[in-house]
Each structure stands twice: as structure tokens, then as C-alpha cells.
Write a protein that holds these residues in place. Sequence first.
Motif, PDB file in Angstrom:
ATOM      1  N   ASP A   1      32.482  -5.298 -67.072  1.00  0.00           N
ATOM      2  CA  ASP A   1      32.666  -5.865 -68.488  1.00  0.00           C
ATOM      3  C   ASP A   1      33.499  -7.322 -68.323  1.00  0.00           C
ATOM      4  O   ASP A   1      32.996  -8.377 -69.000  1.00  0.00           O
ATOM      5  CB  ASP A   1      33.460  -5.092 -69.311  1.00  0.00           C
ATOM      6  N   ARG A   2      34.443  -7.442 -67.540  1.00  0.00           N
ATOM      7  CA  ARG A   2      35.363  -8.492 -67.232  1.00  0.00           C
ATOM      8  C   ARG A   2      34.275  -9.633 -66.611  1.00  0.00           C
ATOM      9  O   ARG A   2      34.387 -10.877 -67.095  1.00  0.00           O
ATOM     10  CB  ARG A   2      36.212  -8.223 -66.531  1.00  0.00           C
ATOM     11  N   LEU A   3      33.434  -9.291 -65.901  1.00  0.00           N
ATOM     12  CA  LEU A   3      32.877 -10.290 -65.037  1.00  0.00           C
ATOM     13  C   LEU A   3      31.539 -10.926 -66.121  1.00  0.00           C
ATOM     14  O   LEU A   3      31.533 -12.153 -66.079  1.00  0.00           O
ATOM     15  CB  LEU A   3      31.841  -9.744 -64.127  1.00  0.00           C
TER      16      LEU A   3
ATOM     17  N   PRO B   1      20.365  -6.478 -61.245  1.00  0.00           N
ATOM     18  CA  PRO B   1      20.729  -7.792 -62.071  1.00  0.00           C
ATOM     19  C   PRO B   1      20.358  -7.938 -63.156  1.00  0.00           C
ATOM     20  O   PRO B   1      21.118  -8.562 -63.830  1.00  0.00           O
ATOM     21  CB  PRO B   1      19.627  -8.940 -60.845  1.00  0.00           C
ATOM     22  N   GLY B   2      19.226  -7.163 -63.848  1.00  0.00           N
ATOM     23  CA  GLY B   2      19.142  -7.271 -65.031  1.00  0.00           C
ATOM     24  C   GLY B   2      20.458  -6.671 -66.207  1.00  0.00           C
ATOM     25  O   GLY B   2      20.477  -7.162 -67.114  1.00  0.00           O
ATOM     26  N   GLU B   3      21.173  -5.745 -65.600  1.00  0.00           N
ATOM     27  CA  GLU B   3      22.106  -5.058 -66.159  1.00  0.00           C
ATOM     28  C   GLU B   3      23.349  -6.324 -66.443  1.00  0.00           C
ATOM     29  O   GLU B   3      23.843  -6.513 -67.465  1.00  0.00           O
ATOM     30  CB  GLU B   3      22.827  -3.920 -65.453  1.00  0.00           C
ATOM     31  N   LEU B   4      23.636  -7.187 -65.492  1.00  0.00           N
ATOM     32  CA  LEU B   4      24.623  -8.026 -65.399  1.00  0.00           C
ATOM     33  C   LEU B   4      24.092  -9.034 -66.452  1.00  0.00           C
ATOM     34  O   LEU B   4      24.780  -9.605 -67.431  1.00  0.00           O
ATOM     35  CB  LEU B   4      24.892  -8.965 -64.156  1.00  0.00           C
ATOM     36  N   ALA B   5      22.808  -9.457 -66.342  1.00  0.00           N
ATOM     37  CA  ALA B   5      22.113 -10.577 -67.292  1.00  0.00           C
ATOM     38  C   ALA B   5      22.432 -10.228 -68.757  1.00  0.00           C
ATOM     39  O   ALA B   5      22.658 -10.993 -69.702  1.00  0.00           O
ATOM     40  CB  ALA B   5      20.910 -10.752 -67.165  1.00  0.00           C
ATOM     41  N   ARG B   6      22.152  -8.823 -68.921  1.00  0.00           N
ATOM     42  CA  ARG B   6      22.282  -8.467 -70.285  1.00  0.00           C
ATOM     43  C   ARG B   6      23.773  -8.351 -70.660  1.00  0.00           C
ATOM     44  O   ARG B   6      24.046  -8.611 -72.090  1.00  0.00           O
ATOM     45  CB  ARG B   6      21.615  -6.847 -70.516  1.00  0.00           C
TER      46      ARG B   6
END
Length: 210
Positions: free
Chosen positions: A9-11, A43-48
Amino acid sequence: MRLEAITWDRLGDLLAERLLDLEPADGGDRLRVAFDGAPAARPGELARRVGEALRVRGRPSLVIGTEGFLRPASLRLEYGHRDAESYYSGWYDTGALWREVFDPLAPGGDGRVLPDLWDPVTDRATRSPYVHLPPGGVLLLHGPFLLRHWFPLDLSVHLVLTPGALRRRTPDSEHWTLPAFERYEEEADPSATADVLVRADDPRHPAWNG
């Protein structure tokens, strides 16, 4: 390289804040960001996450996965279902990504982006409608091997896994893809070329280079 522990979340929040202050390198009015990594690194989870963080900050964004730009099976699987060379060089329709995603976001482009092109399950065109990314918007593209195509990126984020973590987190049925990721590391050196590096060996405890 020194990496610091962080929560997902912080990222997402910190990357979104960075994008708020970033200007397109080519003088255009839309940012283009890549989240590069093997499927096992998610990587898709971080993009979202970043897309949601931008939304609450009033910044429009569009998340696109390269899995929507696979080539037809007749071309993708020409040399079999488990050919690592084909996976590395021939599975993704980079020409379509240039034409349907990056060109409309270039200076003077109309911002009409095709979110996906090909459904690998039905092996047919998705016929998805175009989506307009307004001026000031941010493209959040995610997928593997993104840093070997000279895409016009304003920020690149590479999610890296050690070879052991990559093997553990990749399903056995997809272990045939592992040589492709080894080759990518050797040829493109994404850990050194990306603007932001995220270590994702433990999905609960990421670390990054700040």
C-alpha cells in the motif's frame, strides 16, 4: 544496491505521488509507466494499486496488461506450446502495443487507446471499445519483458525475483518459461536499467530502492 522494506500500500502511494510531479519526457501531456516483471511477481497488482492511488488523488489513469496483446495461437505456438524462445520473442504483439497504445499517447495523439486486442482463451479479437485517456492521464502498462522494446516510458518499475523465488512462485506447468526470464536478465539487465526496483521474493514483504 540497498533496498528498503515497504508495504504494498505504501509503495503504491509513493509511486503515485512521484507520478504527480513527473512530466512526460517527450513534451506530451500523458505519462507512460511500465510495471515490468514475470507473472509470478504480479506486476499487474502493483499497477492497479498505483491506479487506485492516482484515482483518489484526482488523476486519471488506465491500467493495461500485455496479456491482452498476445499474438494469435497460430503464430504464438508455431514451434509448440512450450518453446521458451517463442515465448520470449514471439508471444506478445509489440507492434500492436506501439500502434494501439503508445502512438495515441504521443505528443499530438488523440488519447484513444485500445485496452486489449486478443483473447487467448477464444483465440479471437476481443473487439473491445477504445478508451480515452485524457490529457494529464497516466498509462500503467504491466507485463513481462517490457524493457527490451524501447517503449517511450516516463517511468519504469521492475519487479524482480531471485531465480529460486521465481521457480517457487511459478506453477510447475509454466516452468518451461523460466529460461526466457533468465535470458531477459542477461540481455536487458532490467534490474539495472529500471528507474525503480522492487524486490518481490516474499509477496508479503516487498522491498524497493526508493
